[in-house]
Scaffold this motif. Sequence first.
Motif, PDB file in Angstrom:
ATOM      1  N   LYS A 213      -8.902   7.184  -1.097  1.00 18.62           N
ATOM      2  CA  LYS A 213      -8.743   7.758  -2.435  1.00 18.62           C
ATOM      3  C   LYS A 213      -7.320   8.203  -2.722  1.00 18.62           C
ATOM      4  O   LYS A 213      -6.900   8.260  -3.884  1.00 18.62           O
ATOM      5  N   ASP A 214      -6.567   8.535  -1.646  1.00 17.60           N
ATOM      6  CA  ASP A 214      -5.207   9.028  -1.855  1.00 17.60           C
ATOM      7  C   ASP A 214      -4.161   7.923  -1.824  1.00 17.60           C
ATOM      8  O   ASP A 214      -2.958   8.192  -1.928  1.00 17.60           O
ATOM      9  N   LEU A 215      -4.607   6.665  -1.687  1.00 23.67           N
ATOM     10  CA  LEU A 215      -3.682   5.532  -1.648  1.00 23.67           C
ATOM     11  C   LEU A 215      -4.014   4.537  -2.751  1.00 23.67           C
ATOM     12  O   LEU A 215      -5.137   4.487  -3.254  1.00 23.67           O
ATOM     13  N   THR A 216      -3.020   3.746  -3.095  1.00 22.70           N
ATOM     14  CA  THR A 216      -3.226   2.644  -4.033  1.00 22.70           C
ATOM     15  C   THR A 216      -2.337   1.494  -3.593  1.00 22.70           C
ATOM     16  O   THR A 216      -1.649   1.578  -2.559  1.00 22.70           O
ATOM     17  N   TYR A 217      -2.313   0.411  -4.353  1.00 20.58           N
ATOM     18  CA  TYR A 217      -1.455  -0.720  -3.987  1.00 20.58           C
ATOM     19  C   TYR A 217      -0.997  -1.462  -5.243  1.00 20.58           C
ATOM     20  O   TYR A 217      -1.604  -1.346  -6.312  1.00 20.58           O
ATOM     21  N   ARG A 218       0.092  -2.203  -5.067  1.00 20.45           N
ATOM     22  CA  ARG A 218       0.650  -3.012  -6.138  1.00 20.45           C
ATOM     23  C   ARG A 218       0.989  -4.413  -5.598  1.00 20.45           C
ATOM     24  O   ARG A 218       1.399  -4.541  -4.437  1.00 20.45           O
ATOM     25  N   PRO A 219       0.829  -5.459  -6.408  1.00 17.92           N
ATOM     26  CA  PRO A 219       1.205  -6.804  -5.965  1.00 17.92           C
ATOM     27  C   PRO A 219       2.684  -6.868  -5.614  1.00 17.92           C
ATOM     28  O   PRO A 219       3.533  -6.277  -6.304  1.00 17.92           O
TER      29      PRO A 219
ATOM     30  N   VAL B  71       0.857  -1.191   0.000  1.00 17.02           N
ATOM     31  CA  VAL B  71       0.000   0.000   0.000  1.00 17.02           C
ATOM     32  C   VAL B  71       0.891   1.238   0.000  1.00 17.02           C
ATOM     33  O   VAL B  71       1.785   1.373   0.859  1.00 17.02           O
ATOM     34  N   VAL B  72       0.673   2.133  -0.965  1.00 14.26           N
ATOM     35  CA  VAL B  72       1.525   3.320  -1.135  1.00 14.26           C
ATOM     36  C   VAL B  72       0.667   4.533  -1.488  1.00 14.26           C
ATOM     37  O   VAL B  72      -0.465   4.385  -1.962  1.00 14.26           O
TER      38      VAL B  72
END
Length: 239
Positions: free
Chosen positions: A157-163, A82-83
Amino acid sequence: MTDPDTPASFRLAYVPGVTPAKWVRIWKERLPRVTLALVTVTAAEAADVVRTGGADAGLVRLPIDRTGLSAIPLYTETTVVVVPKDHLVTAAEQITAADLADEFILYPQDDTLTWTDRPGEAATIVPTTTAEAIELVAAGVGLLVVPQSLARLHHRKDLTYRPYVDAPESSVVLTWPEGEPSDLMEQFIGIVRGRTVNSTRTPERVEKKNAAQKAAAKKARRAATAKKAPAPRRGKPRR
């Protein structure tokens, strides 16, 4: 009317991120007269809740203390990082340990992953919960590695994630107290395993079993009554 020998409800504990909605829906279709009561528990307390009778079964993440419990595997989750949405690592479709070498990583006290080699550098702040760790990611304190379902649960909304391809995986299991599963436990096992109505112990079969038990008990009572009845008197009746 519900049979008096059949429990009025079945209590299912589940940890954050696990979504039992599909299984609850199937349960309602197959056993409309038996309430499926959901019990929300933390990952740390889940096994003890089931072991001590606080729930009839649990959807929990490994690892757990298996003492006194039976369990069957359900699925393994993807692990993600999570970033913040503007972080450099979002340029990649997947993240490796090398991508996190210079990053501060948050490890909350309720971390569900079992680590051998932790990536990056551990942040000096140790959040109590995953929810608190998410807030710290948004504040720019560090990044967070979690099962994908938890990233979705705490979406911002201000965060996303990558595998994260090098991370340990998180497995979810169905667990219940050791011993012969009850009829309702067998029902739920069949539901989570995807059995059809005809291949599992349906309500009709349970009801037939109960009806047979009642018939046998009634026959036994009649036999006992017959033994106690006085023998008919012989001879001519008195005048």
